[in-house]
Design an enzyme around this catalytic site. Structure first.
Site, PDB file in Angstrom:
ATOM      1  N   GLU B 227       0.866  -1.178   0.000  1.00  0.00           N
ATOM      2  CA  GLU B 227       0.000   0.000   0.000  1.00  0.00           C
ATOM      3  C   GLU B 227       0.904   1.229   0.000  1.00  0.00           C
ATOM      4  O   GLU B 227       2.063   1.147   0.373  1.00  0.00           O
ATOM      5  CB  GLU B 227      -0.859   0.052   1.281  1.00  0.00           C
ATOM      6  CG  GLU B 227      -1.749  -1.140   1.516  1.00  0.00           C
ATOM      7  CD  GLU B 227      -2.243  -1.189   2.979  1.00  0.00           C
ATOM      8  OE1 GLU B 227      -2.028  -0.212   3.729  1.00  0.00           O
ATOM      9  OE2 GLU B 227      -2.829  -2.217   3.352  1.00  0.00           O
ATOM     10  N   LYS B 229       2.349   4.505   1.634  1.00  0.00           N
ATOM     11  CA  LYS B 229       2.496   5.016   2.995  1.00  0.00           C
ATOM     12  C   LYS B 229       2.155   6.501   2.962  1.00  0.00           C
ATOM     13  O   LYS B 229       2.882   7.310   2.399  1.00  0.00           O
ATOM     14  CB  LYS B 229       3.934   4.796   3.483  1.00  0.00           C
ATOM     15  CG  LYS B 229       4.153   5.281   4.908  1.00  0.00           C
ATOM     16  CD  LYS B 229       5.477   4.772   5.447  1.00  0.00           C
ATOM     17  CE  LYS B 229       5.810   5.357   6.816  1.00  0.00           C
ATOM     18  NZ  LYS B 229       4.767   5.975   7.572  1.00  0.00           N
ATOM     19  N   ARG B 234      -1.805   8.443  11.852  1.00  0.00           N
ATOM     20  CA  ARG B 234      -2.407   7.132  12.078  1.00  0.00           C
ATOM     21  C   ARG B 234      -3.532   7.279  13.087  1.00  0.00           C
ATOM     22  O   ARG B 234      -3.321   7.877  14.158  1.00  0.00           O
ATOM     23  CB  ARG B 234      -1.328   6.196  12.619  1.00  0.00           C
ATOM     24  CG  ARG B 234      -1.753   4.774  12.864  1.00  0.00           C
ATOM     25  CD  ARG B 234      -1.469   3.924  11.660  1.00  0.00           C
ATOM     26  NE  ARG B 234      -1.859   2.531  11.885  1.00  0.00           N
ATOM     27  CZ  ARG B 234      -1.018   1.584  12.275  1.00  0.00           C
ATOM     28  NH1 ARG B 234       0.245   1.876  12.507  1.00  0.00           N
ATOM     29  NH2 ARG B 234      -1.447   0.339  12.429  1.00  0.00           N
ATOM     30  N   ARG B 249      -2.287   7.315  17.555  1.00  0.00           N
ATOM     31  CA  ARG B 249      -1.432   6.135  17.609  1.00  0.00           C
ATOM     32  C   ARG B 249      -1.039   5.759  19.037  1.00  0.00           C
ATOM     33  O   ARG B 249      -0.878   4.597  19.366  1.00  0.00           O
ATOM     34  CB  ARG B 249      -0.231   6.548  16.787  1.00  0.00           C
ATOM     35  CG  ARG B 249       0.865   5.682  16.619  1.00  0.00           C
ATOM     36  CD  ARG B 249       1.993   6.583  16.124  1.00  0.00           C
ATOM     37  NE  ARG B 249       3.199   5.944  16.547  1.00  0.00           N
ATOM     38  CZ  ARG B 249       3.976   5.234  15.723  1.00  0.00           C
ATOM     39  NH1 ARG B 249       3.704   5.191  14.449  1.00  0.00           N
ATOM     40  NH2 ARG B 249       5.014   4.612  16.174  1.00  0.00           N
ATOM     41  N   GLU B 274      -5.568   6.167   8.124  1.00  0.00           N
ATOM     42  CA  GLU B 274      -4.756   7.374   8.137  1.00  0.00           C
ATOM     43  C   GLU B 274      -5.664   8.582   8.038  1.00  0.00           C
ATOM     44  O   GLU B 274      -6.524   8.655   7.159  1.00  0.00           O
ATOM     45  CB  GLU B 274      -3.807   7.338   6.923  1.00  0.00           C
ATOM     46  CG  GLU B 274      -2.637   8.254   7.052  1.00  0.00           C
ATOM     47  CD  GLU B 274      -1.474   7.628   7.831  1.00  0.00           C
ATOM     48  OE1 GLU B 274      -1.612   6.483   8.299  1.00  0.00           O
ATOM     49  OE2 GLU B 274      -0.456   8.311   7.985  1.00  0.00           O
ATOM     50  N   LYS B 396       7.818  -0.744   6.775  1.00  0.00           N
ATOM     51  CA  LYS B 396       7.654   0.532   6.070  1.00  0.00           C
ATOM     52  C   LYS B 396       8.876   0.745   5.213  1.00  0.00           C
ATOM     53  O   LYS B 396      10.007   0.571   5.660  1.00  0.00           O
ATOM     54  CB  LYS B 396       7.410   1.680   7.042  1.00  0.00           C
ATOM     55  CG  LYS B 396       8.386   1.833   8.166  1.00  0.00           C
ATOM     56  CD  LYS B 396       7.947   2.970   9.076  1.00  0.00           C
ATOM     57  CE  LYS B 396       8.779   2.971  10.345  1.00  0.00           C
ATOM     58  NZ  LYS B 396       8.250   3.859  11.364  1.00  0.00           N
TER      59      LYS B 396
END
Ligand SMILES: [Zn+2]
Ligand SMILES: [Zn+2]
Lengths: 346, 525
Positions: B227, B229, B234, B249, B274, B396
């Protein structure tokens, strides 16, 4: 006969406070022919005077700090309480309770009496003789902490705070910034009173005066140089250093140092936080607000002269108590025990 | 003695910069403070102490009645902060011999006392406390308490002290309330686990590791899903019969900052995604989102000009059904089905990026240049949703940083362990003959480089302002950053995301450092 107002025989000159009939200065900021020195802090005891009159301890300290040659061409000791006549002025030194050897200068001329207190405090201090109030016509005081926000807590409580933190962080070194003359030795004595008997590692700049205190009869217990070779000593210990060193490269030898600073300024958070201090200790060798006012009342002087510090608040409060305050604005005092210090000077 | 104990905890937290030091202080509090003060303190630390507060004018009047106005004004001038001035100047009452109040007692009496009786109550407390406790009390009753620790940190300390996993504490947290007696009983093994019964609960997030070269070599395309980023915030969306929340987060409730999203939260599910500001389909710079996050109650204009939305990428609960143990592919199918069914406004689903080889994926990553995309997320197709940062499940994979060669202008000492080093660096680029500061960096260098920089700074200082040194404009630093954005708030007109020192360019003369126009040219309009 009316005795002369001290105004007529005691005045300020660029060199400092001057006694006209006696022809001498008290704590002059530049070299003069004759000086009476209240104590060994470098803003009061300057080098290269002609004749110097002071207590034995102050002269020993001056010689150690500036060298024998620069501590006065003629050096005259006088014990507390002994009278010396200088051109008709009766001069006596009385304990000021500030640091070892510190004295108030009592001057009498034609029945009028002025007392120059130098720096002083009223709390008990195992490393020096306690302040003795002397009734007078003019009392010359400092005003370092002359705001009602400055009320020093009990030093034993502050040491308790320190020892609590040491217990909570047993793997770290608590490094206390403090000036070399008076504060360092008082801290050690307070620690000993609280039962701390480990060897106290000292920054090189503090060792000489601590040894001197011991020679002058003030026991401090085991002391060690805080050298890299003594690293094992640092874990969980309390180390003393000049304020400028606690955040500096020197402190890298210590075990995760907790920077502490012992000073009356630590009462104010902003002052404490500016310097990255993690544990402020409000321990001062100066009178706090209440002690300044109480002392001025005790000496019963109708007039209070203020050498340096926050004179505005003190003059205001004295007026309400029927005492006339007068600011002398002496320069060069109260700014010399520090160099690059996070918390400011005393 | 507990207000005093709590005050000294607060004071120590403020003065202690290191996280470990703060944790130690908090653990000590949990281990030694008596109930119920222990829990009231925890509530104050976690920002969950709902207190009826007094107006600052009340304290002003009280102190005016007890001090000389000239001395108060001179003191306020010197100290700066009014609450601190009052705490320090408050005259002690010899003979005011009552015991100081407990923390819980203070909170309770504030609630019960009528407005008319409040001044006398507060004055009676100030009379029996010391300066640091007076300060804490004044801040507490006027609602200005800053604690020097986050809710997350307090819970972490609670976990460490009790030997209970932080995740477990988070799970029950929203089912307990101050003074948390059942929570402490459970943590001490003396009572049952508190039941969060239907109230919205934050569930700890699954986090990713940065992908490094050596890890990349071992990846097979077929095992992984990709996906974008997104450069947003978050969030976890929790909605159900017990209410709806947006959690950051770290488990902080940020719902109040995003009232425009509230009408969308009518479903019963827990989602991961997000938070973004999107205008006409385009994700806005991170700074725009930050403006929204900073406002606890944003006005209509801000909501309209910075419209928020949530881009979803995972589903943890569908109704009462916990999906976290399902593999990623199954959760993804459930997410898409759930979204098709609910169609919540102001939300969409982050697309999966198709690829057939890792080389192809690397090319896709290198091609992404939009500021709103930080790179790629790689998620193992068969991975369950595991809280925390478990290696090998989510990666990530940020795109390579951009770099500039900038000139060191100022340096400042760091904090905590770094307090003896000049470790915070302000650097600038040329505009004409002048250097313009464009950012600050305090990471990226090795220990050796830090030592070298520290020495260089001490030897090349030209001026000092408090803890800051200005240095000779001679040293070139290669600064890496994730994105550059235009900014009206900076003198240079540009803000860098995550600048850090990549290299010290001792070889390069300052005159050959980059120019501001060169950097500006790389920013898409
Ligand atoms: Zn002194
Ligand atoms: Zn002095």
């Amino acid at each position: 006969m009316l005795s002369p107002h001290p105004e007529t025989w005691l005045c300020t000159r660029p060199e400092g406070l001057y006694c006209k009939p006696g022809d001498f200065f008290v704590d002059p900021v530049r070299p003069v022919p004759r000086a009476v020195i209240t104590h060994g802090h470098s803003d009061h005891a300057r080098p290269d005077h002609g004749a110097v009159l002071a207590t034995h301890e102050t002269l020993v300290i001056m010689r150690a700090r500036m060298g024998k040659d620069r501590a006065g061409r003629v050096q005259q000791e006088i014990p507390y309480g002994e009278v010396l006549e200088i051109n008709g002025v009766r001069v006596t030194l009385r304990p000021a309770g500030h640091v070892l050897g510190s004295a108030q200068v009592v001057m009498e001329w034609k029945g009028s009496r002025a007392v120059v207190s130098g720096d002083y405090k009223r709390r008990s201090d195992p490393t020096c003789a306690p302040f003795e109030p002397v009734p007078c016509d003019v009392f010359v005081t400092e005003a370092t902490f002359a705001l009602p926000v400055f009320r020093h807590p009990d030093p034993a409580e502050e040491i308790g705070k320190l020892l609590h933190s040491v217990a909570l962080f047993p793997e770290r070194t608590h490094v206390i910034g403090c000036y070399a003359l008076g504060k360092a030795q008082r801290l050690i004595a307070l620690l000993r009173e609280a039962g701390w008997d480990r060897p106290v590692p000292l920054h090189g700049a503090l060792m000489k005066l601590c040894r001197l205190y011991e020679e002058l009869g003030v026991p401090l217990g085991p002391l060690e140089p805080a050298t890299v070779a003594n690293k094992a000593l640092f874990v969980g210990n309390i180390v003393l250093a000049p304020p400028s060193a606690i955040q500096d490269r020197w402190a890298r030898r210590l075990a995760e140092p907790v920077p502490c600073l012992a000073s009356g300024w630590m009462r104010v958070r902003q002052r404490a936080r500016q310097g990255g201090v993690e544990l402020p200790l409000v321990i001062s060798d100066h009178a706090d607000w209440d002690e300044l006012l109480d002392t001025c009342a005790e000496v019963q002087a109708p007039e209070i002269w203020i050498t340096h510090g926050r004179d505005e608040a003190l003059i205001h409060a004295l007026a309400q108590r029927g005492q006339r305050g007068r600011a002398l604005h002496l320069v060069g005092l109260g700014d010399d025990e520090i160099e690059d210090e996070p918390g400011g000077g005393e | 003695m507990s207000v005093k104990l709590f005050a000294s905890l607060l004071e120590s937290l403020v003065y202690t910069p290191s996280r470990n030091g703060k944790l130690r202080l908090l653990r000590h509090w949990f281990a030694t403070a008596p109930d119920p003060d222990r829990g009231v303190g925890l509530a104050a630390l976690a920002g969950e102490l709902a207190l009826k507060t007094a107006k600052p004018a009340l304290v002003r009047d009280l102190v005016a009645g007890r001090t000389d106005p000239t001395l108060l004004a001179l003191s306020h001038d010197y100290v700066g902060d009014f609450a601190e001035t009052v705490a320090l100047i408050w005259p002690e009452r010899p003979g005011a011999n009552q015991p100081p109040p407990g923390l819980a007692e203070v909170v309770e009496l504030l609630e019960l006392t009528s407005k008319a009786d409040l001044p006398e109550l507060i004055a009676s407390w100030l009379d029996v406390l010391d300066a640091s406790a007076r300060f804490a009390l004044i801040k507490l009753v006027t609602g200005g308490l800053r604690v020097g620790a986050s809710a997350r940190l307090a819970k972490t300390a609670l976990a460490e002290w009790s030997g209970t996993a932080l995740d477990e504490i988070e799970e029950v947290w929203h089912g307990v309330a101050p003074p948390y007696i059942p929570l402490f009983r459970w943590l001490e093994g003396k009572g049952p686990r508190p039941d969060p019964n239907g109230a919205p609960v934050f569930r700890p997030l699954m986090l990713a590791h940065p992908l490094e070269e050596k890890d990349f070599a071992a990846l097979h395309a077929a095992d992984w899903r990709a996906e974008w980023k997104w450069d947003g915030i978050r969030v976890q969306v929790t909605s159900g019969p017990g209410g709806a929340r947006l959690w950051s987060r770290g488990g902080e409730d940020v719902s109040a900052s995003f009232p425009d999203l509230a009408p969308s939260l009518t479903f019963h599910a827990v989602l991961d995604g997000e938070l973004l500001v999107v205008r006409e389909g385009e994700v806005a710079p991170f700074a725009d989102l930050q403006q929204r996050l900073n406002r606890k109650a944003p006005g209509a204009k801000l909501q309209q000009q910075h419209p928020a939305m949530i881009r979803l990428y995972d589903i943890l609960m569908d109704g009462e059904e916990d999906l976290r143990s399902l593999p990623f592919d199954a959760r993804r199918a459930r997410l898409e089905a759930w979204f098709a069914r609910e169609r919540p406004p102001l939300m969409d689903v982050s697309p999966l990026i198709p690829f057939s080889s890792m080389e192809e994926l690397a090319a896709i990553r290198d091609g992404a240049r939009a500021a709103s995309i930080e790179g790629l997320m790689l998620k193992r197709a068969d991975s369950a949703y595991v809280p925390g940062r478990v290696k090998g499940l989510w990666w990530k994979w940020k795109r390579d940083p951009l770099t500039i060669d900038a000139v060191l202008m100022y340096a400042q000492r760091g904090h905590g362990k770094r307090s003896s080093f000049y470790s915070d660096f302000t650097f600038g680029l040329w505009r004409g003959e002048e250097l313009v500061p464009i950012g600050k960096a305090y990471s990226g260098y090795t220990d050796e480089e830090l030592l070298w920089l520290d020495r260089w700074i001490r030897n090349n200082t030209t001026a000092r302002f408090g803890p800051v040194r200005e240095v000779e404009k001679e040293l070139v630093l290669e600064v890496a950053f994730d994105a550059a954005q235009r900014s009206g708030r900076h003198k240079s007109g540009v803000a860098l995301r995550f600048p850090r020192i990549a290299r010290i360019r001792r070889d390069k003369p300052a005159s050959e450092a980059d120019r501001l126009e060169t950097l500006m040219a790389t920013i898409p309009d």
